[in-house]
Design an enzyme around this catalytic site. Sequence first.
Site, mmCIF file in Angstrom:
data_model
loop_
_atom_site.group_PDB
_atom_site.id
_atom_site.type_symbol
_atom_site.label_atom_id
_atom_site.label_comp_id
_atom_site.label_asym_id
_atom_site.label_seq_id
_atom_site.Cartn_x
_atom_site.Cartn_y
_atom_site.Cartn_z
ATOM 1 N N HIS A 159 -1.239 -7.556 3.318
ATOM 2 C CA HIS A 159 -0.981 -8.713 4.237
ATOM 3 C C HIS A 159 -2.374 -8.498 5.613
ATOM 4 O O HIS A 159 -1.782 -8.813 6.604
ATOM 5 C CB HIS A 159 0.818 -8.548 4.993
ATOM 6 C CG HIS A 159 0.895 -6.532 5.337
ATOM 7 N ND1 HIS A 159 0.691 -6.035 6.734
ATOM 8 C CD2 HIS A 159 1.202 -5.220 4.601
ATOM 9 C CE1 HIS A 159 1.048 -4.826 6.549
ATOM 10 N NE2 HIS A 159 1.566 -4.461 4.744
ATOM 11 N N GLY B 271 1.029 -0.917 -0.180
ATOM 12 C CA GLY B 271 -0.561 -0.461 -0.152
ATOM 13 C C GLY B 271 0.486 1.676 -0.035
ATOM 14 O O GLY B 271 0.378 1.578 -1.091
ATOM 15 N N THR B 272 1.873 1.140 0.411
ATOM 16 C CA THR B 272 2.458 2.318 0.595
ATOM 17 C C THR B 272 3.258 2.578 -0.536
ATOM 18 O O THR B 272 3.263 3.555 -1.338
ATOM 19 C CB THR B 272 4.354 2.152 1.552
ATOM 20 O OG1 THR B 272 3.834 1.989 3.136
ATOM 21 C CG2 THR B 272 5.147 3.800 1.839
ATOM 22 N N ASN C 25 -7.343 3.434 9.036
ATOM 23 C CA ASN C 25 -6.869 2.262 9.827
ATOM 24 C C ASN C 25 -6.874 2.289 11.361
ATOM 25 O O ASN C 25 -6.486 1.345 11.732
ATOM 26 C CB ASN C 25 -4.936 2.206 9.292
ATOM 27 C CG ASN C 25 -4.221 3.698 9.532
ATOM 28 O OD1 ASN C 25 -5.062 4.672 9.125
ATOM 29 N ND2 ASN C 25 -3.209 3.414 10.185
ATOM 30 N N CYS D 260 4.534 2.257 14.154
ATOM 31 C CA CYS D 260 4.556 2.999 13.714
ATOM 32 C C CYS D 260 6.482 2.178 13.894
ATOM 33 O O CYS D 260 6.834 1.960 14.009
ATOM 34 C CB CYS D 260 5.132 3.966 14.934
ATOM 35 S SG CYS D 260 6.529 5.435 15.155
ATOM 36 N N SER E 20 -3.483 -4.123 -0.544
ATOM 37 C CA SER E 20 -2.385 -4.446 0.275
ATOM 38 C C SER E 20 -2.867 -5.830 0.734
ATOM 39 O O SER E 20 -4.159 -6.096 0.708
ATOM 40 C CB SER E 20 -2.072 -3.630 1.447
ATOM 41 O OG SER E 20 -0.749 -4.141 1.530
#
Length: 381
Positions: A200, A70-71, A150, A328, A198
């Site tokens: 995962h 996704g990033t 999210n 994070c 994504s």
Amino acid sequence: MDVYLDNAATTPLDPEVISEMSGFMERFYGNPSSTHFKGRETRVELEKARKKIASIVGAAEKEIIFTSGGTEANNFILKSLSLAGELNRIISSPIEHHSVLDSLEWISKNTKVKIHYLSVDEKGNCDLEELEKGLKAGKKTLVSLMHGNNEIGNLLDLKKVGDLCLSNNALFHTDMVQTLGHYPISLNALPIDFASASAHKIHGPKGSGFLYIKNKAGKLRPYFHGGAQERGLRGGTENILGIIGMAKAFEVARNTMDDQKALIAGLKNRMIEQLNSQIPSVQYNGLSGQSDGCMYNILNVQLPGPYDNTLLFNLDLMKIAVSEGSACSSGASEGSHVLRAMGQSENNFNNIRISFSKMNTTEEIDYAAKAIAKVYRDLLE
Ligand SMILES: Cc1ncc(COP(=O)(O)O)c(C=O)c1O
């Protein structure tokens, strides 16, 4: 008992995905771009996976560009359109994932594209009247708003935002990392131009995702240079093992969607009931405590403060994996940019994001609820 309730950060692999990937690994090693028989047989598998994913998410095969997740998909679409000179402006929100927010910051520093962030109310809803007014006022605009948040689970009305974009000649990108595979979505039936996904978050492998690019939407620049893979847009040998795993994950998700939803919504309700009865002062951030307008697998718990970082630490010691918000990268807590944007003063609250999957059990929910109530009581004493 180990309890994993951080499924919005990532999910364990589904056993069917593991077996699909293991079987593939043993048989295929050719480079899908090689023209000999070993390459060709891998190419066939790659394209079968693309076809499977495309049919499950309601897209054409050529509209699916594989990425590392996704990033990358978010970076890809935002930067590619901005650098191609296709845009004057991007309208987004301050509650997007960091892969969108940090890309937007880069774009504002390195291109001429202007960024506008919509206001967000205390429940985490973006101001769509402001969006409508803004769209009327400018040209060559991309709107980038996530489908499922999210951290707080709020869902965006894709049809409403997409129609606004359509009627004002704007392009629409949506980050669907938390929702594709969780809901019966047909991308081509929706007024959206680009979507990020994504593997995962739906029991597929990490490092595999895709960007959906609706046929002919905008002019795109290649994101990685160095090869003609993925229609020349994303050079580099495809992560074929990850893609095979992702296709299986989407297939399992589609085949079990209704049962999963019922099971997970039941677990979430059970958690809410137990927290309500054990912690009278508990509240829920965003729309996450409601059944409408929110994802069925995310609950963001708000406990009156003062903020104390030992709360999560103590839960960790009791082998309960939850989080404060998004995972994070530094491992250190920076507070939640989403809750800040909603006007919450962080020092006054302890927030716990609990996210569920089909692999959780009622015993785990009962254990975790009791543990949260205990560590919170200890904290107040
Ligand atoms: C909404 C959202 N967008 C993007 C991402 C990034 O996806 P990936 O981990 O596949 O890079 C995440 C992952 O946490 C997410 O929740």
